[in-house]
Design an enzyme around this catalytic site. Structure first.
Site, short mmCIF file in Angstrom:
data_model
loop_
_atom_site.label_atom_id
_atom_site.label_comp_id
_atom_site.label_asym_id
_atom_site.label_seq_id
_atom_site.Cartn_x
_atom_site.Cartn_y
_atom_site.Cartn_z
N ASP B 87 0.85 -1.20 0.00
CA ASP B 87 0.00 0.00 0.00
C ASP B 87 0.88 1.24 0.00
O ASP B 87 2.09 1.16 0.28
CB ASP B 87 -0.96 0.01 1.19
CG ASP B 87 -0.25 0.07 2.52
OD1 ASP B 87 0.77 -0.64 2.68
OD2 ASP B 87 -0.68 0.83 3.41
N GLU B 153 0.02 -0.83 5.75
CA GLU B 153 1.11 -0.27 6.54
C GLU B 153 0.95 1.23 6.74
O GLU B 153 1.19 1.75 7.83
CB GLU B 153 2.45 -0.57 5.86
CG GLU B 153 3.66 -0.42 6.79
CD GLU B 153 4.18 1.01 6.88
OE1 GLU B 153 4.86 1.32 7.89
OE2 GLU B 153 3.92 1.82 5.98
ZN LIG Z 1 6.93 2.01 4.02
ZN LIG Z 2 5.48 4.80 4.11
#
Ligand SMILES: [Zn+2]
Ligand SMILES: [Zn+2]
Ligand SMILES: [Zn+2]
Ligand SMILES: [Zn+2]
Lengths: 465, 465
Positions: B87, B153
């Protein structure tokens, strides 16, 4: 053991293919931090008016044309100039609208909800309703009419001042106008019609702080560099106190204190703290004294912080250090304040406060637009006609008000034509112009159309007396 | 004369038609105050991953699936777990990108420009490049490999902690892992490869101030009500000083001062004020002493103000009093700071400052997410393997660094598996992760792929010693 040599060679010889695959991966908009990306963004359609050009936000953009109208030239009739605007404030469902802002929604309680319903498409259509009646019934208007409808009011009426000044000269479109009527404001409350004889002015600022060449990661640069947001927030915190007092030296001090007699004017108005708190939708009045609140709105200056351009504004948690941020704030002005005498005070204050910070970032203050405050003569026949019309349609005497907002064109007409200007509102105080769920009550639209028409007839009556 | 009776009747009987015309007028999006409305908004496409669900911003949203991989089970080999995320941070051309952020653009100087090129799609693909080599050439990997690639993340790795803890238990997917390698950070400069053994933690806050039920017009309500923006700006101005000092009592005080010996660690690093100012793109370093700047980044906490949700953020001059505004800020944490011991200090400070304001608005402080700081053992064979691999590929010894950013999953792996965790960056300090024009140098992608592969072979060598 080291990596095999042919592995290393393989990587070299496949580099282009690897890059192509990275390119495909990058083309997937796998943004996890913004909800709007995930279900779907909605498309927005626009319709453009017939246009000229100007520069805004660094782009050359088309300017909506001003629509001028003229009907009648009878020397035995008064000539009335009516003004309105067909442009509106921005509106997104994401701002908190209950319905699509650009689809008018008729509520069971009679509210007509939609952007521009009250500000200012309803009033403009009020005038057209009247014209339609006279046209279809082959009737003459009781006055000579001049119309001025523009499409840039919400962006400082760019270009209109020059047009009005030019057309007000002998032989111009507005030559011979005896009075002006502007329907682009609101009643003081939700009950009592009003005539308005004063407006606050405005001066609008954009305070830019920049430092890095691009947005930075707060993990990598946090506490290592001067952050523009830190500087901007410090500066914005020095402008106004929580109680509304303006902290820029010299701004509040320019306005005289109200004496007992002046306070009485505000005591007579049909208004209470309940009104303002109901309209605002929260128990947040700055004072429990109605006179204080009314004077703060009508005859004192105010400073509002509107927002920040360039910083993170979406939902979620983005750990960015924005590279360039612009604080937006404006001051509402009252006599004797003008942009000309207030802007230097703002500039001096900001420069002094920025110097105190000792930041290595760069600061720049822009004034985006402004207008002087205005006060009219309420004993003029123009106001008398509107007073009689109000009594006729609503069966009450109107509140005589000063408005906290700014309609800079009011002053342009007053100065250029040298005639009386009347503000004759159609909507109520809770219409929510510039806000979410803007509405115009059905009754205000309908009775308001009657009021505007009756007003023309009362002006006509004066001419024949 | 009053208005003719049939005029008044006409208005009544044509009310529905008038309303319909108002509806049509409202449907025209004649917004003059926002440049983006006038030429055209561009459409944005999204591609969704195979998903679960969670609640974000009050909506139930699909959660991208975590991709787990497993290859090899040879008891004579070390088992290496590699982690990455697919992501990315939000990116709009309007943020200031020179090219479409979701189209990888190859510059003549070898930079691969695009959102996620360096953070973290490049490194993830580095691992896949290695696997492809072994697959196509029917070669065995020198280690047993476990992969963990996630898609949340940038939004706090929601749900991953629980998964890692579960799969780290006997019989789980990660059972038997001997060490972890994460490639999701950057070199200290643009020249020297680095191994990273420390990360700052993070605690991210959303400070909400609300008052009116809807956005208000600053003309009508300016100086009449408590404005949420005024309160928020005051509160945000009490958090951090222009020089980076955190003003929340107890936060800076929790961290010990560096002694002479600790300062020496930072003196040896290949770094200068020129490096940070070139990377930031402006002469804005908080100190002219490289050791001070490095310590502020690696071993001191920092507080950044990211922006405001709910206020006016567009170009132009909107005279709104926003009804509900949310200030976003975060603190980077270092040992012994944790969200658990810092958040109460922030809460107490904000509550105390808000009480001082005496505002009638409502204040609420939310902590959105956070993670503890982390420090690893640089003498472990996992670091030795990476050190040898770096020397082999780049022919220099790596900088041993602590990173200012946060990768909370690092600590999760360290705690759940009880093994050494190595951060082995692929990109350079000026890659611009989370920023505009994010890039990965072609050489870093290619040599970095070699580095990751060589590292696996060096770990494999240790197992056979
Ligand atoms: Zn990263
Ligand atoms: Zn990042
Ligand atoms: Zn208006
Ligand atoms: Zn308006």
């Amino acid at each position: 053991m080291p990596a095999p040599k042919d592995f290393l060679e393989y990587v070299d010889s496949n580099a282009d293919a690897f890059i192509k695959r990275l390119s495909e991966a990058v083309s997937i908009k796998s943004v996890s931090g913004e909800a709007s990306y995930r279900p779907e963004l909605f498309g927005v359609e626009t319709q453009q008016f017939d246009l000229g050009k100007h520069v805004m936000d660094g782009q050359e953009l088309p300017l909506p044309k001003v629509v001028l109208g003229r009907l009648g030239n009878d020397p035995n009739k008064k000539t009335v100039l009516v003004y309105g605007h067909f442009d509106v404030q921005p509106a997104y469902v994401s701002d908190g609208w209950d319905t699509d802002p650009f689809t008018l929604t008729i509520q069971p309680n009679g509210q007509l909800v939609g952007r521009g319903s009250s500000d200012d498409k309803g009033p403009v259509l009020g005038w057209l309703n009247i014209l339609q009646y006279h046209y279809e019934n082959k009737k003459e208007l009781p006055v000579n009419l001049r119309c001025c409808f523009e499409g840039m009011e919400e962006s400082g009426s760019e270009g209109l001042d020059e047009l009005v000044e030019r057309e007000s000269k002998p032989g111009g479109w507005f030559d011979g106008v005896d009075c002006v009527c502007i329907s682009d404001n609101y009643w003081l409350n939700t009950r009592t019609p009003a005539l308005t004889y004063g407006l606050r002015g405005l001066t609008y600022f954009k305070l830019n702080i920049s430092g890095p060449a691009k947005d930075l990661h707060s993990g990598v640069f946090g506490r290592a560099v001067h952050e523009p947001m830190t500087d901007l927030i410090k500066l914005m915190s020095t402008l106004v106190d929580v109680n509304g007092q303006i902290l820029i030296p010299g701004v509040d001090e320019m306005v005289n204190q109200a004496d007992t007699e002046e306070r009485k004017l505000y005591e007579t108005l049909d208004y209470s703290i309940k009104d303002i708190e109901e309209t605002a939708g929260g128990p947040i009045a700055l004072s429990s004294d109605k006179v204080e609140v009314l004077m703060n709105r009508m005859r004192n200056p105010s400073l509002s912080l509107h927002g920040i351009e360039g910083a993170f504004y979406g939902p979620g948690a983005k750990t960015v250090i924005p590279a360039k941020v612009s604080g937006k704030f404006s001051i509402r002005l009252v006599p004797p304040q003008t942009p000309e005498n207030i802007n230097p005070l703002v500039k001096a204050h900001i420069e002094s406060e920025f110097a105190k910070l000792g930041s290595k970032n760069t600061m720049e203050l822009e004034d985006l637009h402004g207008g002087k405050p205005w006060v009219s003569d309420i004993n003029h026949w123009n106001f008398q006609a509107a007073r009689i019309a109000t009594k006729a349609v609503y069966n009450v005497d109107p509140d005589m008000t000063r408005e906290g907002g700014s309609i800079p064109i009011t002053l342009t007409f007053a100065d250029a034509l040298g005639v009386n200007v009347l503000l004759l509102p159609m909507g109520r105080s809770d219409d929510g112009a510039h806000s979410t769920n803007e509405k115009l009550d059905r009754s205000n639209f309908i009775e308001g159309t009657k009021l505007l028409g009756t007003y023309l007839y009362e002006v006509g009556a004066i001419a024949t007396k």
